[in-house]
Write an enzyme that holds these catalytic residues in place. Structure first.
Site: not given
Length: 985
Positions: A818, A920
């Site tokens: 990210e 995730e």
């Protein structure tokens, strides 16, 4: 969706609790706080959504959210503190602005040449010795002394302006051929020739010739300086930096008035030669400085020297040449220039067409009206005019007006950034109009009264204040920033030439307009009616044609003109496109070469957004163009917080998540029990039966979901207090993970020396690694050492006979987690880093897939940038942070997101698609509810089992092995409680 400094992770929060009381104009709200834990302290970044587009703002506490809202937007609550007491660097701007500001301020020194040269002539024309020496026999009727005639006076004053007119036109080819920096050096040389000629002159012909060449140099300089400043200054302070050029002009005028006053009573050639020769000092300072300063990065981009552009911008921003913010800025400049060049060549003819022609007309009228306000009447002829009006010691009055001019420019430098260009020009024009008409009216009614002289002095000072704080600096600011790179030099030279053309016309006509005698208009004080009328025209001109460009990069100004057709609508404009996106999108727009920005944005918008909104049991459902149902996190019952400032890596994708075409339903019966049993994983013995080592030619492949065993779980080598675990504790944890049936472990970085310890324990239990290279807030340069650490580990762990033993247990390498979402780098710089890392890992013997992990919205926004460098696709998908997803629907949610992820790089319906993984996912066991997403032990078991049983189960890395007690609880108090390892086995 998470943000990770090294391995310390914080979860992306979505809030829908803003007060509905502010919902007067808007129907949607999404405020997302990104916990960016550094150590154990949490900072929050604020996201705002407008029309389903999301933008980032620099990290700051929530209570300061409104401190950055733009006062230019009428729908934002106003607070006098929002403009601040000083112009401050935004928190989201990387590097230092000091070098660029200092460079811009030094270059502004060229304005002293401009101001001083134009300022000296008024005093010189009134010097008794000069009048007598240069007179050809004309007797001034006012005092009966020898003087130059009005026509000669007009010629002497106006020849400088004539020279500047041609100099400004020649500035474009000079700046494009020699460059901005060397162009200013050459211009100063031309100016110096003119100064020499004026200094040695004792008669009008040589003096006039010197005035022309000095004007030629000043014209060249006056066009190139704002060009250089605009192309180097940061956007948040560009207006103030360019405005300093006008401040330097006023300082030059002031110094000229002082020097003229000091030498006016000399009865020798020193009376005029000293003021003129002082200009040698300004020229020497200018040349020496410009030989040291860098060329502008945009000029290097224009001539195709990208490496030199990066080095120049690195000097100006104090950033490494590969820093994400610097790479992002250069990429946008390059993409914008390529887009503009694709629309037409950089010719003078192109400057008069389309949007550029509109901008050129605006710039020329702006510079022309700046002169028609009458300011140079005061500074060219002020001394003579005040003297003829009966004012004693007119030299002192001239000095006073110059002091007012200098001091009044300073607040303009602040107001141009605090208020913006449009309101400052508008109020300045109104103020000048009022002052001019008061002066003209009083002098017409009471031409001989002493009171009229006092009014003249007072309101001339007020007029100068309004001019110096608005039209003086802002005219240069606006013309310096409204043109595209390909034609900026040409257009700026023509607008500057317009300024000098009117300057010449006024200088030439004024003696005939003001003085008495045959053939003259003898207007005297009535001339201020003329200037006042033009000031009134300035008011309407500003409203109709001046676009608000405050806070926009030069490239975003192009977007503004491409999408906003009316100047009075420009204050509400917010950039939504990057030119990197435009370049990617143009291939999909029919007739792309001639497509407008509006057409291209529509095409980008179709890819980003959704077309229809309807409701079902799961919340707000939107239908995309392909009729795929999409579940949005935006609630139409909540207020919309708007006006987010732009960030270099602002995410403008719509925030939406895929929802399967199934109605809301209660949890299955087997999951409705208070303690639903989780399906057993394959026994650990099954894994123990695998060979202890693999042939050197083999490599771990991503899990194929052919068994009931879970694939992967994330692991952090930290204790509950946040310290690094011991090697024995790590080995014990890895053994526990293996016993629960997992085949892989995801680790985020080389933190805590975790790689060699975890890898050794994983190899002992025949587990593979999903290995991460973390990109911290400091950017890609701070991440590079991890690549070498991994390679060194693999090299030291391999046997002498085999060079790739260690690589065989590496299932996948993930570059960044990210990183774009958290504004740690741009998409372009991440793609370059992945390519760089791939070369290094391949050279070291790693043959497996390399990818990155981002939220789906990021991958959807930059498919052409990220897909080519990703061997497989990966996203972090957390159902809890979508408030309309209850625990029992977590599996359907994650599976649908994964299905959408597969289409990102290949498109729906295509046969060949890259493998896609969820790196995730999970559910918290405690904390506060997020609407229908409720944390809890039972809910966590339901959600995790639902994900496992879904189509995404064998492609998902569960987050995480155990609770992270060292973290801050976050907005809902859930960040510590995602540990789900105990639910397996």
């Amino acid at each position: 969706m998470t943000s990770y400094p090294t391995d310390r992770r914080g979860l992306h929060h979505i809030m829908n609790n803003a007060s509905a009381a502010t919902n007067e104009h808007f129907t949607g709200n999404l405020t997302a706080l990104i916990s960016s834990d550094n150590g154990k302290e949490s900072m929050s970044g604020v996201w705002r959504v407008e029309n389903a587009h999301m933008k980032t703002i620099a990290p700051e506490p929530k209570e300061q959210v409104f401190a950055h809202l733009d006062p230019a937007h009428d729908d934002v609550p106003q607070n006098p503190l929002t403009m601040g007491l000083m112009i401050k660097k935004p928190k989201d701007v990387a590097g230092s602005a000091t070098p660029a500001i200092l460079v811009g301020l030094f270059v502004a020194f060229g304005g002293i040449l401009f101001g001083y040269d134009t300022g000296t002539i008024g005093g010189i024309l009134a010097m008794p010795y000069w009048r007598d020496l240069f007179s050809t026999g004309y007797i001034n009727l006012e005092d009966g002394k020898r003087d130059v005639s009005p026509s000669q006076s007009s010629q002497i004053v106006s020849l400088l302006s004539a020279g500047t007119f041609f100099g400004a036109l020649f500035a474009a080819p000079m700046a494009d051929i020699l460059g901005r920096r060397l162009g200013m050096v050459a211009s100063t040389g031309v100016f110096t020739v003119g100064v020499i000629m004026q200094t040695v002159a004792t008669a009008i012909p040589l003096f006039v010739a010197g005035r022309f060449f000095a004007g030629l140099g000043v014209g060249l300089i006056s066009a190139i300086i704002p060009l250089y400043q605009s192309e180097t200054a940061p956007k948040w302070i560009r207006g103030a930096v360019v405005g300093c050029y006008q401040l330097a002009i006023t300082i030059g005028l002031f110094i000229a008035a002082i020097v003229d006053n000091a030498t006016k009573d000399r009865n020798d050639t020193g009376s005029y030669r000293i003021p003129i020769a002082v200009q040698f000092a300004w020229a020497i300072i200018m040349v020496i400085g410009m030989l040291i300063l860098p060329e502008t990065p945009r000029y290097f981009i224009k001539v195709g020297k990208n490496a030199q552009a990066a080095k120049a911008l690195s000097r100006l921003r104090r950033l490494d040449v590969d820093h994400p913010a610097l790479v992002e800025e250069l990429a946008e400049v390059k993409a914008n220039h390529e887009y503009e060049m694709s629309l037409g060549k950089s010719t003078y003819a192109e400057c008069f067409k389309g949007s550029i022609g509109k901008r050129l007309a605006t710039g020329c009228m702006l510079q022309g009206l700046q002169q028609l306000t009458g300011v140079n009447f005061i500074f060219y002829y002020g001394t003579s005019f005040f003297s003829n009006s009966g004012i004693q010691n007119s030299f002192i009055i001239t000095i006073i007006t110059n002091v007012v001019n200098v001091c009044s420019t300073i607040p303009g430098l602040y107001l141009v950034e605090a208020w913006g260009r449009r309101p400052l020009l508008f109020l300045g024009a109104v103020g000048m109009f009022v002052c001019q008409f008061i002066i003209a009216s009083v002098n017409t009614a009471l031409p001989e009264a002493e009171a009229a002289n006092k009014v003249l002095i007072a309101f001339v000072c007020f007029y100068i204040y309004f001019f110096a704080s608005s039209w003086g600096p802002v005219a240069w600011v606006v013309t310096g920033e409204i043109f595209p790179l390909k034609s900026r030099a040409k257009c700026l030279s023509m607008t500057t030439a317009s300024n000098w053309l009117l300057n010449w016309a006024i200088a030439y006509a004024t003696p005939y307009m003001v003085n008495g005698g045959a053939g003259n208009a003898n207007l005297q004080g009535k001339v201020f009616f003329v200037w006042g009328t033009f000031c009134l025209i300035c008011v309407f001109f500003t409203w109709a044609l001046i676009y608000e460009t405050k806070g926009l990069s030069l490239e975003q100004v192009d977007e503004l003109y491409g999408k906003c057709s009316k100047a009075w609508k420009s204050r509400g404009f917010r950039p939504t496109l990057s030119f990197a996106e435009v370049q990617e999108a143009r291939g999909s727009v029919g007739g792309a070469r001639h497509a407008s920005l509006a057409d291209i944005e529509a095409d980008v918008g179709r890819k980003r957004s959704v077309a229809q909104v309807e409701h079902d049991g799961m919340g707000v459902i939107q239908l995309a163009e392909d009729n795929t149902q999409v579940l949005t996190t935006v609630h139409t019952s909540s207020p919309l917080i708007t006006n987010a400032p732009e960030s270099p890596t602002a995410v403008s994708s719509p925030i939406h998540v895929y929802k399967p075409a199934v109605p809301a339903q209660p949890p299955p019966a087997e999951l409705a029990q208070p303690n639903p049993p989780l399906a057993k994983s394959a026994p650990a013995a099954a894994h123990a039966s695998k060979p202890a080592s693999r042939p050197p030619t083999s490599h771990a492949s991503p899990h194929d979901n052919t068994s009931d065993s879970p694939w992967c779980i994330t692991y952090s080598p930290y204790t509950a207090s946040g310290n690094c675990k011991s090697s024995s504790a790590i080995s014990s944890d890895v053994a526990s993970i293996a016993s629960k049936g997992f085949s892989s472990i995801r680790i985020y970085s080389t933190d805590c020396n975790g790689l060699p310890i975890i890898a050794a324990a994983a190899a002992a239990h025949n587990l593979n690694l999903v290995l991460g290279v973390y990109i911290p807030a400091e950017g890609i340069p701070a991440a590079r050492p991890q690549i070498q650490e991994i390679i060194d580990w693999a090299s030291s762990s391999s046997s002498p006979q085999t060079t790739n033993d260690s690589w065989q247990n590496i299932e996948m390498i993930v570059i960044g987690n990210e990183a774009i979402f958290n504004a740690h780098c741009s998409a372009a710089s991440l793609a370059a880093f992945i390519t760089e890392a791939r070369r290094a890992f391949r050279s070291a013997g790693y043959p497996g897939p390399i990818t990155t992990a981002e939220p789906l919205a990021i991958l959807s926004r930059f498919p052409h940038t990220l897909c080519p460098v990703s061997d497989v696709l990966a996203a972090n998908i957390h159902p809890f942070f979508n408030p309309d997803v209850p625990a029992h629907q977590a599996g359907a949610f994650v599976a649908a997101q994964l299905a959408l992820l597969r289409d990102v790089c290949s498109g729906p319906g295509e046969a060949e698609k890259k493998e896609a993984y969820v790196l995730e996912t999970g559910w918290p066991s405690r904390g506060a509810p997020n609407a229908r997403a409720v944390p809890g032990g039972w809910e966590q078991r339901v959600a995790v089992e639902a994900i496992r049983r879904s189509e995404a189960g064998g492609k998902s890395a569960f987050f995480g092995f155990e609770d992270d007690e060292w973290k801050d609880g976050g907005e809902w108090g859930v960040e510590r409680s995602f540990g789900c390892g105990d639910l397996f086995g």
